[in-house]
Design a protein around this motif. Structure first.
Motif, PDB file in Angstrom:
ATOM      1  N   TYR A  87     -64.518  22.402  83.034  1.00 44.97           N
ATOM      2  CA  TYR A  87     -64.657  22.932  81.688  1.00 44.97           C
ATOM      3  C   TYR A  87     -65.436  21.955  80.820  1.00 44.97           C
ATOM      4  CZ  TYR A  87     -60.854  25.751  83.517  1.00 44.97           C
ATOM      5  OH  TYR A  87     -60.089  26.582  84.296  1.00 44.97           O
ATOM      6  N   ILE A  88     -66.415  22.478  80.104  1.00 43.77           N
ATOM      7  CA  ILE A  88     -67.273  21.676  79.247  1.00 43.77           C
ATOM      8  C   ILE A  88     -67.262  22.299  77.850  1.00 43.77           C
ATOM      9  CG2 ILE A  88     -69.627  20.809  78.887  1.00 43.77           C
ATOM     10  CD1 ILE A  88     -68.445  19.865  81.548  1.00 43.77           C
ATOM     11  N   GLU A  89     -67.068  21.481  76.828  1.00 43.78           N
ATOM     12  CA  GLU A  89     -67.157  21.995  75.452  1.00 43.78           C
ATOM     13  C   GLU A  89     -68.594  22.401  75.175  1.00 43.78           C
ATOM     14  OE1 GLU A  89     -66.967  20.186  71.070  1.00 43.78           O
ATOM     15  OE2 GLU A  89     -65.078  19.990  72.179  1.00 43.78           O
ATOM     16  N   ASP A  90     -68.777  23.597  74.660  1.00 43.02           N
ATOM     17  CA  ASP A  90     -70.104  24.159  74.380  1.00 43.02           C
ATOM     18  C   ASP A  90     -70.163  24.527  72.902  1.00 43.02           C
ATOM     19  OD1 ASP A  90     -72.441  25.644  74.159  1.00 43.02           O
ATOM     20  OD2 ASP A  90     -71.881  27.119  75.675  1.00 43.02           O
ATOM     21  N   THR A  91     -71.019  23.837  72.162  1.00 40.90           N
ATOM     22  CA  THR A  91     -71.144  24.109  70.725  1.00 40.90           C
ATOM     23  C   THR A  91     -72.481  24.772  70.389  1.00 40.90           C
ATOM     24  OG1 THR A  91     -71.935  21.865  70.354  1.00 40.90           O
ATOM     25  CG2 THR A  91     -69.559  22.261  70.050  1.00 40.90           C
ATOM     26  N   THR A  92     -73.171  25.314  71.391  1.00 37.55           N
ATOM     27  CA  THR A  92     -74.420  26.024  71.135  1.00 37.55           C
ATOM     28  C   THR A  92     -74.116  27.358  70.458  1.00 37.55           C
ATOM     29  OG1 THR A  92     -74.408  27.105  73.300  1.00 37.55           O
ATOM     30  CG2 THR A  92     -75.562  24.984  73.137  1.00 37.55           C
ATOM     31  N   MET A  93     -75.102  27.965  69.916  1.00 37.23           N
ATOM     32  CA  MET A  93     -74.993  29.277  69.271  1.00 37.23           C
ATOM     33  C   MET A  93     -74.074  29.263  68.060  1.00 37.23           C
ATOM     34  SD  MET A  93     -75.152  31.753  72.617  1.00 37.23           S
ATOM     35  CE  MET A  93     -75.112  33.222  71.610  1.00 37.23           C
ATOM     36  N   GLY A  94     -73.863  28.091  67.453  1.00 39.82           N
ATOM     37  CA  GLY A  94     -73.105  27.997  66.221  1.00 39.82           C
ATOM     38  C   GLY A  94     -71.618  28.250  66.343  1.00 39.82           C
ATOM     39  N   MET A  95     -71.081  28.118  67.542  1.00 42.23           N
ATOM     40  CA  MET A  95     -69.638  28.323  67.730  1.00 42.23           C
ATOM     41  C   MET A  95     -69.121  27.349  68.776  1.00 42.23           C
ATOM     42  SD  MET A  95     -69.662  31.851  69.960  1.00 42.23           S
ATOM     43  CE  MET A  95     -71.146  32.614  69.352  1.00 42.23           C
ATOM     44  N   LYS A  96     -67.819  27.188  68.834  1.00 41.73           N
ATOM     45  CA  LYS A  96     -67.198  26.330  69.837  1.00 41.73           C
ATOM     46  C   LYS A  96     -66.667  27.217  70.962  1.00 41.73           C
ATOM     47  CE  LYS A  96     -63.681  22.817  70.508  1.00 41.73           C
ATOM     48  NZ  LYS A  96     -62.570  22.087  69.910  1.00 41.73           N
ATOM     49  N   ARG A  97     -67.203  26.997  72.146  1.00 42.33           N
ATOM     50  CA  ARG A  97     -66.770  27.761  73.320  1.00 42.33           C
ATOM     51  C   ARG A  97     -66.470  26.776  74.445  1.00 42.33           C
ATOM     52  NH1 ARG A  97     -71.552  31.785  74.607  1.00 42.33           N
ATOM     53  NH2 ARG A  97     -72.708  29.856  74.426  1.00 42.33           N
ATOM     54  N   THR A  98     -65.872  27.285  75.526  1.00 42.79           N
ATOM     55  CA  THR A  98     -65.613  26.468  76.697  1.00 42.79           C
ATOM     56  C   THR A  98     -66.430  27.006  77.858  1.00 42.79           C
ATOM     57  OG1 THR A  98     -63.372  25.996  75.916  1.00 42.79           O
ATOM     58  CG2 THR A  98     -63.835  25.568  78.243  1.00 42.79           C
ATOM     59  N   GLU A  99     -67.409  26.201  78.273  1.00 49.27           N
ATOM     60  CA  GLU A  99     -68.252  26.561  79.412  1.00 49.27           C
ATOM     61  C   GLU A  99     -67.484  26.338  80.704  1.00 49.27           C
ATOM     62  OE1 GLU A  99     -72.405  25.147  81.603  1.00 49.27           O
ATOM     63  OE2 GLU A  99     -71.750  24.147  79.761  1.00 49.27           O
ATOM     64  N   VAL A 100     -67.721  27.194  81.686  1.00 50.65           N
ATOM     65  CA  VAL A 100     -67.118  27.064  83.007  1.00 50.65           C
ATOM     66  C   VAL A 100     -68.240  26.752  83.995  1.00 50.65           C
ATOM     67  CG1 VAL A 100     -65.787  28.209  84.816  1.00 50.65           C
ATOM     68  CG2 VAL A 100     -65.338  28.750  82.416  1.00 50.65           C
ATOM     69  N   ARG A 101     -68.053  25.666  84.745  1.00 47.99           N
ATOM     70  CA  ARG A 101     -69.013  25.277  85.776  1.00 47.99           C
ATOM     71  C   ARG A 101     -68.325  25.179  87.126  1.00 47.99           C
ATOM     72  NH1 ARG A 101     -72.405  20.242  83.172  1.00 47.99           N
ATOM     73  NH2 ARG A 101     -73.146  21.330  81.307  1.00 47.99           N
ATOM     74  N   CYS A 102     -69.094  25.320  88.182  1.00 42.51           N
ATOM     75  CA  CYS A 102     -68.590  25.094  89.534  1.00 42.51           C
ATOM     76  C   CYS A 102     -68.296  23.605  89.680  1.00 42.51           C
ATOM     77  CB  CYS A 102     -69.636  25.540  90.558  1.00 42.51           C
ATOM     78  SG  CYS A 102     -69.182  25.130  92.264  1.00 42.51           S
ATOM     79  N   ALA A 103     -67.099  23.263  90.088  1.00 47.76           N
ATOM     80  CA  ALA A 103     -66.722  21.859  90.241  1.00 47.76           C
ATOM     81  C   ALA A 103     -67.341  21.229  91.482  1.00 47.76           C
ATOM     82  CB  ALA A 103     -65.199  21.727  90.302  1.00 47.76           C
ATOM     83  N   ASN A 104     -67.882  22.041  92.377  1.00 41.75           N
ATOM     84  CA  ASN A 104     -68.480  21.522  93.603  1.00 41.75           C
ATOM     85  C   ASN A 104     -69.942  21.105  93.423  1.00 41.75           C
ATOM     86  OD1 ASN A 104     -68.075  20.981  96.452  1.00 41.75           O
ATOM     87  ND2 ASN A 104     -69.444  22.710  96.852  1.00 41.75           N
ATOM     88  N   CYS A 105     -70.675  21.814  92.533  1.00 38.18           N
ATOM     89  CA  CYS A 105     -72.107  21.514  92.372  1.00 38.18           C
ATOM     90  C   CYS A 105     -72.551  21.413  90.908  1.00 38.18           C
ATOM     91  CB  CYS A 105     -72.955  22.548  93.105  1.00 38.18           C
ATOM     92  SG  CYS A 105     -72.953  24.196  92.367  1.00 38.18           S
ATOM     93  N   GLY A 106     -71.669  21.714  89.967  1.00 41.37           N
ATOM     94  CA  GLY A 106     -72.005  21.598  88.553  1.00 41.37           C
ATOM     95  C   GLY A 106     -72.786  22.763  87.984  1.00 41.37           C
ATOM     96  N   SER A 107     -72.931  23.839  88.738  1.00 42.30           N
ATOM     97  CA  SER A 107     -73.692  24.994  88.252  1.00 42.30           C
ATOM     98  C   SER A 107     -72.924  25.772  87.191  1.00 42.30           C
ATOM     99  CB  SER A 107     -74.030  25.926  89.414  1.00 42.30           C
ATOM    100  OG  SER A 107     -74.990  25.329  90.261  1.00 42.30           O
ATOM    101  N   HIS A 108     -73.658  26.258  86.206  1.00 41.52           N
ATOM    102  CA  HIS A 108     -73.094  27.060  85.121  1.00 41.52           C
ATOM    103  C   HIS A 108     -72.653  28.420  85.662  1.00 41.52           C
ATOM    104  CE1 HIS A 108     -72.718  28.890  81.134  1.00 41.52           C
ATOM    105  NE2 HIS A 108     -73.459  29.889  81.585  1.00 41.52           N
ATOM    106  N   LEU A 109     -71.443  28.821  85.302  1.00 42.16           N
ATOM    107  CA  LEU A 109     -70.912  30.125  85.720  1.00 42.16           C
ATOM    108  C   LEU A 109     -70.781  31.081  84.548  1.00 42.16           C
ATOM    109  CD1 LEU A 109     -68.085  28.740  88.028  1.00 42.16           C
ATOM    110  CD2 LEU A 109     -70.341  29.594  88.742  1.00 42.16           C
ATOM    111  N   GLY A 110     -70.318  30.590  83.420  1.00 41.81           N
ATOM    112  CA  GLY A 110     -70.083  31.418  82.246  1.00 41.81           C
ATOM    113  C   GLY A 110     -69.208  30.668  81.265  1.00 41.81           C
ATOM    114  N   HIS A 111     -68.301  31.387  80.610  1.00 45.50           N
ATOM    115  CA  HIS A 111     -67.395  30.792  79.623  1.00 45.50           C
ATOM    116  C   HIS A 111     -65.991  31.362  79.807  1.00 45.50           C
ATOM    117  CE1 HIS A 111     -71.298  29.958  77.763  1.00 45.50           C
ATOM    118  NE2 HIS A 111     -70.685  28.945  77.178  1.00 45.50           N
ATOM    119  N   VAL A 112     -65.004  30.651  79.305  1.00 40.25           N
ATOM    120  CA  VAL A 112     -63.628  31.136  79.312  1.00 40.25           C
ATOM    121  C   VAL A 112     -63.160  31.235  77.868  1.00 40.25           C
ATOM    122  CG1 VAL A 112     -62.622  28.822  79.647  1.00 40.25           C
ATOM    123  CG2 VAL A 112     -61.295  30.851  80.276  1.00 40.25           C
ATOM    124  N   PHE A 113     -62.472  32.331  77.579  1.00 38.84           N
ATOM    125  CA  PHE A 113     -61.969  32.612  76.231  1.00 38.84           C
ATOM    126  C   PHE A 113     -60.463  32.817  76.304  1.00 38.84           C
ATOM    127  CE2 PHE A 113     -66.323  34.076  76.620  1.00 38.84           C
ATOM    128  CZ  PHE A 113     -66.925  33.448  75.538  1.00 38.84           C
TER     129      PHE A 113
END
Length: 145
Positions: free
Chosen positions: A92-118
């Motif tokens: 989980y990575i804090e994502d403050t892009t797009m003017g909001m605070k979201r939690t990015e979800v990445r693959c823990a094996n390779c670091g690839s972006h998957l989406g977000h969790v709400f």
């Protein structure tokens, strides 16, 4: 019942490649989402409403991430899950892009972006979480049986 979203870990990735290697293995659209944290168009993935009993893995490295028994129809335009296969499969990575605070979800094996969790959206799921995942970041392996 609300659940806390864990903070990101700072661990090294088991699968590590150069960006040129990733570009050579992924299509332009896959690279944009997985390696540049892009987003596919809503309602463009058949996985959103697919009811196949399956395991969903990272398209970049093949790490198993989600199971169909935690998938639900959130009517959001992307596949939605209420829990990963195991907490060590994602980071989980804090994502403050797009003017909001979201939690990015990445693959823990390779670091690839998957989406977000709400959290706290009121879905009738055991965790009150919605992992909103780009379908293009996943592969689907139907469960045999």
């Amino acid at each position: 019942m609300a659940h806390d979203i864990p903070a990101s870990s700072d661990r090294a990735y088991d699968v590590s490649k150069t960006e040129d290697e990733w570009r050579g293995e992924l299509s332009a659209a896959e690279y944009h989402v997985l390696r540049e944290a892009g987003t596919e168009r809503p309602f463009s993935s058949s996985f959103e409403t697919d009811t196949t009993e399956a395991v969903y893995a990272c398209r970049a490295c093949g790490s198993e991430l989600f199971r169909s028994d935690t998938k639900f129809d959130a009517h959001c335009g992307w596949p939605a899950f209420y829990s990963p296969l195991a907490e060590d499969r994602v980071e989980y990575i804090e994502d403050t892009t797009m003017g909001m605070k979201r939690t990015e979800v990445r693959c823990a094996n390779c670091g690839s972006h998957l989406g977000h969790v709400f959290q706290g959206e009121g879905f009738d799921t055991p965790t009150d979480l919605r992992y909103c995942i780009n379908g293009i970041s996943l592969t689907q392996e139907p469960v045999q049986g």
